[in-house]
Design an enzyme around this catalytic site. Structure first.
Site, PDB file in Angstrom:
ATOM      1  N   TRP A   1       0.868  -1.177   0.000  1.00 34.80           N
ATOM      2  CA  TRP A   1       0.000   0.000   0.000  1.00 34.80           C
ATOM      3  C   TRP A   1       0.903   1.224   0.000  1.00 34.80           C
ATOM      4  O   TRP A   1       1.829   1.316   0.804  1.00 34.80           O
ATOM      5  CB  TRP A   1      -0.915   0.050   1.229  1.00 34.80           C
TER       6      TRP A   1
ATOM      7  N   GLU B   1      -3.089  -2.836  -2.510  1.00 41.18           N
ATOM      8  CA  GLU B   1      -4.188  -2.223  -1.757  1.00 41.18           C
ATOM      9  C   GLU B   1      -4.483  -0.809  -2.241  1.00 41.18           C
ATOM     10  O   GLU B   1      -3.648   0.081  -2.172  1.00 41.18           O
ATOM     11  CB  GLU B   1      -3.818  -2.187  -0.257  1.00 41.18           C
TER      12      GLU B   1
ATOM     13  N   LYS C   1      -7.053   2.743  -2.309  1.00 41.72           N
ATOM     14  CA  LYS C   1      -7.644   3.590  -1.282  1.00 41.72           C
ATOM     15  C   LYS C   1      -8.363   4.719  -1.982  1.00 41.72           C
ATOM     16  O   LYS C   1      -7.959   5.148  -3.056  1.00 41.72           O
ATOM     17  CB  LYS C   1      -6.496   4.115  -0.417  1.00 41.72           C
TER      18      LYS C   1
ATOM     19  N   ASP D   1      -9.532  -3.123   1.610  1.00 35.37           N
ATOM     20  CA  ASP D   1      -9.588  -2.588   2.974  1.00 35.37           C
ATOM     21  C   ASP D   1     -10.987  -2.007   3.146  1.00 35.37           C
ATOM     22  O   ASP D   1     -11.424  -1.177   2.337  1.00 35.37           O
ATOM     23  CB  ASP D   1      -8.505  -1.513   3.155  1.00 35.37           C
TER      24      ASP D   1
ATOM     25  N   HIS E   1     -11.630   1.711   2.742  1.00 28.28           N
ATOM     26  CA  HIS E   1     -11.059   2.412   1.587  1.00 28.28           C
ATOM     27  C   HIS E   1     -12.001   2.668   0.427  1.00 28.28           C
ATOM     28  O   HIS E   1     -11.570   2.818  -0.708  1.00 28.28           O
ATOM     29  CB  HIS E   1      -9.830   1.645   1.075  1.00 28.28           C
TER      30      HIS E   1
ATOM     31  N   HIS F   1      -8.370  -6.280   4.397  1.00 29.32           N
ATOM     32  CA  HIS F   1      -7.993  -5.532   5.590  1.00 29.32           C
ATOM     33  C   HIS F   1      -9.311  -5.187   6.270  1.00 29.32           C
ATOM     34  O   HIS F   1     -10.032  -4.296   5.815  1.00 29.32           O
ATOM     35  CB  HIS F   1      -7.241  -4.243   5.230  1.00 29.32           C
TER      36      HIS F   1
ATOM     37  N   ASP G   1     -11.817   6.941   6.698  1.00 24.85           N
ATOM     38  CA  ASP G   1     -10.983   5.755   6.903  1.00 24.85           C
ATOM     39  C   ASP G   1     -10.282   5.863   8.251  1.00 24.85           C
ATOM     40  O   ASP G   1      -9.063   5.967   8.339  1.00 24.85           O
ATOM     41  CB  ASP G   1      -9.970   5.683   5.750  1.00 24.85           C
TER      42      ASP G   1
ATOM     43  N   ASP H   1      -9.979   3.793  10.785  1.00 22.59           N
ATOM     44  CA  ASP H   1      -9.342   2.619  11.380  1.00 22.59           C
ATOM     45  C   ASP H   1      -9.744   2.377  12.825  1.00 22.59           C
ATOM     46  O   ASP H   1      -8.922   2.018  13.660  1.00 22.59           O
ATOM     47  CB  ASP H   1      -7.816   2.694  11.215  1.00 22.59           C
TER      48      ASP H   1
ATOM     49  N   ASP I   1      -6.857  -4.522  10.019  1.00 26.58           N
ATOM     50  CA  ASP I   1      -6.149  -3.244   9.893  1.00 26.58           C
ATOM     51  C   ASP I   1      -6.915  -2.148  10.627  1.00 26.58           C
ATOM     52  O   ASP I   1      -7.739  -1.462  10.040  1.00 26.58           O
ATOM     53  CB  ASP I   1      -5.968  -2.882   8.411  1.00 26.58           C
TER      54      ASP I   1
HETATM   55  C1  RNT Z   1      -3.759   2.785   4.928  1.00 26.24           C
HETATM   56  C2  RNT Z   1      -3.847   1.341   4.600  1.00 26.24           C
HETATM   57  C3  RNT Z   1      -2.699   0.494   5.045  1.00 26.24           C
HETATM   58  C4  RNT Z   1      -2.188   0.846   6.422  1.00 26.24           C
HETATM   59  C5  RNT Z   1      -1.143  -0.099   6.955  1.00 26.24           C
HETATM   60  C6  RNT Z   1      -0.463   0.454   8.146  1.00 26.24           C
HETATM   61  O1  RNT Z   1      -4.900   3.475   4.664  1.00 26.24           O
HETATM   62  O2  RNT Z   1      -5.039   0.818   5.095  1.00 26.24           O
HETATM   63  O3  RNT Z   1      -3.024  -0.839   4.946  1.00 26.24           O
HETATM   64  O4  RNT Z   1      -3.240   0.930   7.333  1.00 26.24           O
HETATM   65  O5  RNT Z   1      -0.301  -0.466   5.970  1.00 26.24           O
HETATM   66 ZN    ZN Z   2      -5.291  -1.305   4.990  1.00 19.15          ZN
END
Ligand code: RNT
Ligand code: ZN
Length: 417
Positions: A186, A225, A227, A258, A261, A285, A293, A295, A325
């Site tokens: 990513w 990955e 986003k 993810d 994302h 993820h 996003d 997390d 993630d």
């Molecule tokens: C970031 C991505 C990525 C990170 C990690 C730390 O938006 O989701 O995967 O969260 O690599």
């Molecule tokens: Zn991620």
């Protein structure tokens, strides 16, 4: 929690499910084969062990300042083992390059080698934990807004070298553990404001990836990955969903989805089958976006449930790598792992207990009412009794009993940091 009560509840649940043609023992056996790839970066708010005093960059952010963050490799390992002791089943650990064992030395990202991960490989072997890997393009003086898509040959070359080395490390890890190491790529590359060179950066990213992937490996697998946007890079993301789907499909790479994302009303679950028609594997993820996003710690919400149900409905448990993630720095971090991992597992268990045969029969007979009615009823079937049994058989605390273990660890270990 009382074992007798758990057994009784399970026996009743087993009967209830059997009436719908579902074998709870089969679901429990399948759960035993679900190995989450736990991310190492919830332990320390995505800091890592590099000797670079910079802060987290690359469009991602942790918020919160809860005490007890892991400060070194030993603390990360201890915290991961503590979290794993409260999560049923066996799980993998996903490392970022910045978590290498650098021994206090400055090892720049274009210098990293397999030897910096040897102690992780040994630790994994000692504890029966398989490792996955991630290259790290953020939080570095050369990160800027563009890494692999940077028009500056020096900077772009630096990140190409980094990513190549990361693939070689993943290959070494995979070989050592006798199981492919899943490497996620990513990068945050993008633009805060309108760019008039969208094509140029994407062309550069394609060229970088072609060069990076020119070496074929057999003990690692590459995932890409995408986003939608990062903080400070709101107008454009080079590695968009379209870009990586096209690239991965053409080049036999794996797409990472993810759950944070995509546009808020977009369903990540819906993407699984589309990808699997064209690609043998998918990487996930699992996260929880709150308005963006963010997390947040994964919970048992509709999004995660839908995602797990899709995996089971696609008969794709063996094809989907389930990485986590999330990184919340505002609560006990070990507790965060336990909540997020167990929530993902609870969703998967419910998916495995779905009366899919009957639902599909209804659908094939065009009985829309019956399908919807059973989907509704299935939500309140006693899956929680099966979950408790899963925890009991795996020797981990049942239900909310894990809270006190997290509290004890905080009192005895985290509070002393
Ligand atoms: C970031 C991505 C990525 C990170 C990690 C730390 O938006 O989701 O995967 O969260 O690599
Ligand atoms: Zn991620």
């Amino acid at each position: 929690m009382n074992e007798k009560t758990i057994n009784q509840a399970y026996e009743t649940a087993k009967e209830r499910y059997a009436a719908l043609g579902i074998d709870t023992e089969k679901a429990l056996a399948a759960m035993q084969d679900v190995h989450l790839s736990m991310h190492c970066w919830q332990t320390d708010d995505v800091t890592g062990f590099e000797d670079l005093s910079g802060s987290l960059s690359g469009g991602i952010q942790t918020t919160g300042n809860y005490p007890g963050r892991a400060r070194n490799i030993d603390e990360v390992r201890a915290d991961i083992l503590e979290a794993m002791s409260l999560i049923p089943g066996r799980h993998r650990l996903s490392l970022h390059e910045i978590y290498g064992d650098f021994n206090g030395k400055k090892v720049d990202r274009d210098q990293v080698e397999l030897k910096h991960f040897q102690s992780w490989i040994d630790w994994g072997a000692e504890h029966g934990i398989m490792l996955d890997f991630n290259s790290t393009s953020f939080s570095h003086p050369k990160s800027g807004n563009l890494t692999l898509a940077n028009p500056d040959d020096g900077i772009r070359g630096f990140w190409i070298e980094h990513t190549k080395r990361c693939r070689a490390i993943a290959e070494g890890i995979g070989k050592a553990q006798g199981d492919p190491c899943i490497m996620n790529l990513w990068i945050h590359d993008g633009s805060k404001d309108i760019t008039v060179c969208r094509m140029k950066y994407r062309q550069l990213l394609k060229e970088s990836l072609d060069e990076i992937f020119s070496t074929e490996y057999t003990h690692m697998k590459d995932c890409l990955e995408s986003k939608v946007f990062g903080i400070g890079l709101e107008s454009y993301t080079v590695g968009s969903n379209d870009f990586y789907i096209a690239y991965a499909t053409r080049n036999n790479k794996i797409v990472t989805l993810d759950t944070g994302h995509f546009h808020p009303t977009e369903s990540t679950a819906d993407k699984v089958s589309s990808l699997l028609v064209f690609s043998p594997e998918v990487m996930l993820h699992v996260s929880r976006p709150v308005r963006w996003d963010s997390d947040h710690v994964t919970i048992m919400n509709d999004e995660t449930l839908d995602l797990c149900k899709e995996i089971v409905r696609c008969d794709a448990l063996g094809k989907v790598h389930i990485g986590l993630d999330f990184f919340d720095a505002s609560i006990n971090r070990i507790g965060a792992y336990v909540i997020g991992s167990r929530a993902t597992q609870k969703c998967m268990l419910q998916a495995l207990l779905e009366p899919l045969g009957t639902l599909r029969k209804y659908e094939s007979e065009d009985r829309g009412f019956e399908r919807l009615a059973l989907l509704e009823e299935a939500k309140s079937l006693p899956w929680n009794a099966v979950w408790d049994m899963f925890c009991l058989r795996n020797g981990v605390p049942v239900g909310e009993d894990y809270i006190k273990y997290v509290e004890d660890y905080e009192k005895n270990v985290l509070s002393k940091r």
